[in-house]
Design an enzyme around this catalytic site. Structure first.
Site, PDB file in Angstrom:
ATOM      1  N   TYR A   1      -6.211   3.609   1.364  1.00 59.74           N
ATOM      2  CA  TYR A   1      -7.493   3.289   0.823  1.00 59.74           C
ATOM      3  C   TYR A   1      -7.490   2.223  -0.272  1.00 59.74           C
ATOM      4  O   TYR A   1      -6.487   2.572  -1.232  1.00 59.74           O
ATOM      5  CB  TYR A   1      -8.305   4.491   0.378  1.00 59.74           C
ATOM      6  CG  TYR A   1      -9.660   4.259  -0.465  1.00 59.74           C
ATOM      7  CD1 TYR A   1     -10.690   3.532   0.661  1.00 59.74           C
ATOM      8  CD2 TYR A   1      -9.796   4.318  -1.811  1.00 59.74           C
ATOM      9  CE1 TYR A   1     -12.288   3.320  -0.103  1.00 59.74           C
ATOM     10  CE2 TYR A   1     -11.067   4.273  -2.469  1.00 59.74           C
ATOM     11  CZ  TYR A   1     -12.261   3.807  -1.346  1.00 59.74           C
ATOM     12  OH  TYR A   1     -13.387   3.485  -2.156  1.00 59.74           O
TER      13      TYR A   1
ATOM     14  N   ASP B   1      -0.572  -1.331  -3.651  1.00 56.09           N
ATOM     15  CA  ASP B   1      -1.670  -0.912  -4.255  1.00 56.09           C
ATOM     16  C   ASP B   1      -1.370   0.389  -4.900  1.00 56.09           C
ATOM     17  O   ASP B   1      -1.074   1.494  -4.314  1.00 56.09           O
ATOM     18  CB  ASP B   1      -2.706  -0.427  -3.256  1.00 56.09           C
ATOM     19  CG  ASP B   1      -4.136   0.021  -3.904  1.00 56.09           C
ATOM     20  OD1 ASP B   1      -4.107   0.418  -4.924  1.00 56.09           O
ATOM     21  OD2 ASP B   1      -5.155   0.074  -3.214  1.00 56.09           O
TER      22      ASP B   1
ATOM     23  N   LYS C   1      -7.085   3.631 -12.376  1.00 58.55           N
ATOM     24  CA  LYS C   1      -6.801   4.841 -12.655  1.00 58.55           C
ATOM     25  C   LYS C   1      -6.249   5.227 -14.030  1.00 58.55           C
ATOM     26  O   LYS C   1      -6.516   5.013 -15.056  1.00 58.55           O
ATOM     27  CB  LYS C   1      -6.269   5.604 -11.795  1.00 58.55           C
ATOM     28  CG  LYS C   1      -7.351   5.530 -10.435  1.00 58.55           C
ATOM     29  CD  LYS C   1      -7.038   6.585  -9.108  1.00 58.55           C
ATOM     30  CE  LYS C   1      -8.348   6.501  -8.323  1.00 58.55           C
ATOM     31  NZ  LYS C   1      -7.989   6.006  -7.083  1.00 58.55           N
TER      32      LYS C   1
HETATM   33  C1  PLP Z   1      -8.737   5.048  -6.235  1.00 58.90           C
HETATM   34  C2  PLP Z   1      -8.205   3.877  -5.358  1.00 58.90           C
HETATM   35  C3  PLP Z   1      -8.914   2.598  -5.366  1.00 58.90           C
HETATM   36  C4  PLP Z   1     -10.250   2.399  -5.628  1.00 58.90           C
HETATM   37  O1  PLP Z   1     -10.432   2.413  -7.180  1.00 58.90           O
HETATM   38  P1  PLP Z   1     -11.849   2.576  -8.083  1.00 58.90           P
HETATM   39  O2  PLP Z   1     -11.634   2.551  -9.261  1.00 58.90           O
HETATM   40  O3  PLP Z   1     -12.466   3.955  -7.352  1.00 58.90           O
HETATM   41  O4  PLP Z   1     -12.605   1.551  -7.218  1.00 58.90           O
HETATM   42  C5  PLP Z   1      -7.951   1.672  -4.804  1.00 58.90           C
HETATM   43  N1  PLP Z   1      -6.804   1.882  -4.096  1.00 58.90           N
HETATM   44  C6  PLP Z   1      -6.172   3.109  -4.432  1.00 58.90           C
HETATM   45  C7  PLP Z   1      -4.771   3.317  -3.705  1.00 58.90           C
HETATM   46  C8  PLP Z   1      -6.963   4.084  -4.831  1.00 58.90           C
HETATM   47  O5  PLP Z   1      -6.360   5.633  -4.977  1.00 58.90           O
END
Ligand code: PLP
Length: 438
Positions: A150, A245, A278
């Site tokens: 994601y 990511d 995060k």
């Molecule tokens: C949480 C997450 C996102 C999205 O971040 P948001 O701040 O919720 O938009 C993108 N990539 C990864 C791997 C994530 O865990």
């Protein structure tokens, strides 16, 4: 121990009813609605350390930590102090500040692959901007992603695999026109032969390969070292940017992120770009994308790739993030966090084994996953073979005993430095009771 609060006159229940009248599904992000596991979401009233309290005054040991950011636990005194000080100096200016420079310097120092970065407000925004930049920098349109990873909810990333490598993805959300995802190729995670084939067919027209190096949005699945090595080699060979990511894994699994974990096995390993979020915001809306100087200089106002944000680099968020990152650098922080997290996973695994329940788990730093199956899965399709009614029973049994895990089987869990050995023990005891009653 928390009673079952699924019926009125619970305040959680009443709040959920009120919320549903005005907010779609009663929540501002879908997984919070407990749709997969059933029952009433807990409305959080306050949190401190490893715990939060719901609207009925019940306490929970929190293994979500806002889905990752709260690596120091809730209300860490140094972070609270930094935020309080920042608030008194103003909420937002729309002009540059020293703290943005400090945060950038800190991140560049700690993550060797990042030479320059830009701050944004959410992981979605960071991933979306990274893709635009990769396309702008390479002059290519195609992107490769993996099933079960994601990267936020930008249109081009809401895609599932098409029927074959010649066809591109299908939208996973209404409102995303097929044309918008026609350049997105979705591959199976850890599948080397598919990776080879995709690069042979599309390598020269692909801008970037985006991957969660330790995938936390299909519970907890590591990219194997040979798979990651091949991703790096193929990207280099074809001029494709390798984008990590690390919104979830950055500063969560290690001080240098998951990339530092792979570099232990693959000396000199670096992605070309990294997406962060995060933990770097410490619980405030803050995210970033960064990479090599050559790529980052393509961004406006230096280069032709446009990207902007009214609240980007927000002074309160940067104060929160910066003070969080400083705490993480105290000696032994990740060793202690990793040890505590491993003790949770081994405790749960031991409890299940004693009761003869199929169970396995894995962790890195303060991030973990567990599966109600014998062997760790390597891809999304296998994760989704989990017995979901069994997971839901486990989830609710733990919730009733005051332990809050993610309300969906495809989500990772998080331990903070505020979780004590006694918290882990209480959690394992709760699981032992559940397994024994099966
Ligand atoms: C949480 C997450 C996102 C999205 O971040 P948001 O701040 O919720 O938009 C993108 N990539 C990864 C791997 C994530 O865990």
């Amino acid at each position: 121990m928390a009673p079952n609060t699924d019926t009125a006159p619970s305040r959680n229940f009443a709040l959920f009813e009120r919320a549903k009248k005005l907010i779609p599904g009663g929540v501002n992000s879908p997984v919070r609605a407990f749709k997969a596991v059933g029952g009433t979401p807990r409305f959080v009233q306050r949190a401190q350390g490893a715990y939060f309290w719901d609207a009925d005054g019940q306490r929970y040991i929190d293994y979500i930590g806002s889905w990752g950011p709260m690596i120091l636990g809730h209300g860490h005194p140094a972070v609270v102090e930094a935020v309080q000080k920042a608030v008194l100096e103003g909420f937002s200016y729309g002009a540059p500040t020293e703290r943005e420079v400090e945060l950038a310097e800190e991140i560049v120092r700690l993550v060797p692959s990042i030479e320059m970065l830009r701050l944004v407000s959410s992981g979605t925004e960071a991933a979306m901007s990274a893709i635009r930049l990769a396309r702008g920098a390479t002059g290519r349109s195609k992107i490769i992603k993996f099933e079960g990873c994601y990267h936020g909810h930008a249109d081009a990333l809401l895609v599932k695999a098409g029927s074959g490598l010649a066809t591109f993805g299908n939208p996973t959300s209404a409102g995303v026109p097929p044309e918008v995802v026609q350049h997105t190729l979705v591959l199976e995670y850890n599948n080397l032969s598919q990776l080879e084939e995709a690069f042979a067919l599309h390598g020269s027209s692909t801008a970037c390969l985006m991957i969660e190096p330790i995938a936390g949005n299909m519970n907890f699945v590591r990219a194997s070292v040979p798979f990651m090595q091949r991703c790096r080699e193929l990207c280099t060979q074809h001029g494709v940017l390798l984008v990590f990511d690390e919104v979830m894994t950055g500063f969560r699994v290690a001080l240098g992120g998951a990339q530092s974990v792979y570099a232990k096995y693959l000396p000199g390993f670096k992605p070309d770009m990294t997406v962060l979020g995060k933990v770097i915001g410490g619980g405030m809306p803050l995210a970033a994308f960064g990479g090599t100087r050559a790529v980052m200089e393509q961004l406006a106002p230096m280069g032709p790739v446009y990207q902007a944000g009214t609240l980007s680099g927000n002074p309160v968020a940067t104060a929160c993030g910066l003070s969080t990152l400083r705490e993480l650098q105290k000696p032994g922080f990740y060793e202690a966090l990793g040890e505590r997290t491993r003790s949770l996973v081994s405790g749960l695994t031991g409890a299940a084994a004693q009761a003869g329940v199929p169970f396995c788990g894995d962790s890195e730093g303060g991030m973990f996953g567990f599966f109600l199956m014998d062997k760790l899965p390597q891809n999304y399709a296998t994760v989704m073979t989990t017995d979901s009614p069994a997971f839901n029973r486990f989830f609710h049994a733990m919730l009733d005993k005051g332990v809050y895990y993610a309300p969906a089987l495809y989500e990772a869990g998080f331990v903070s430095s505020a979780h004590t050995a006694a918290d882990i023990e209480a959690t394992v005891d709760a699981a032992t009771q559940f397994f024994a009653a099966l």
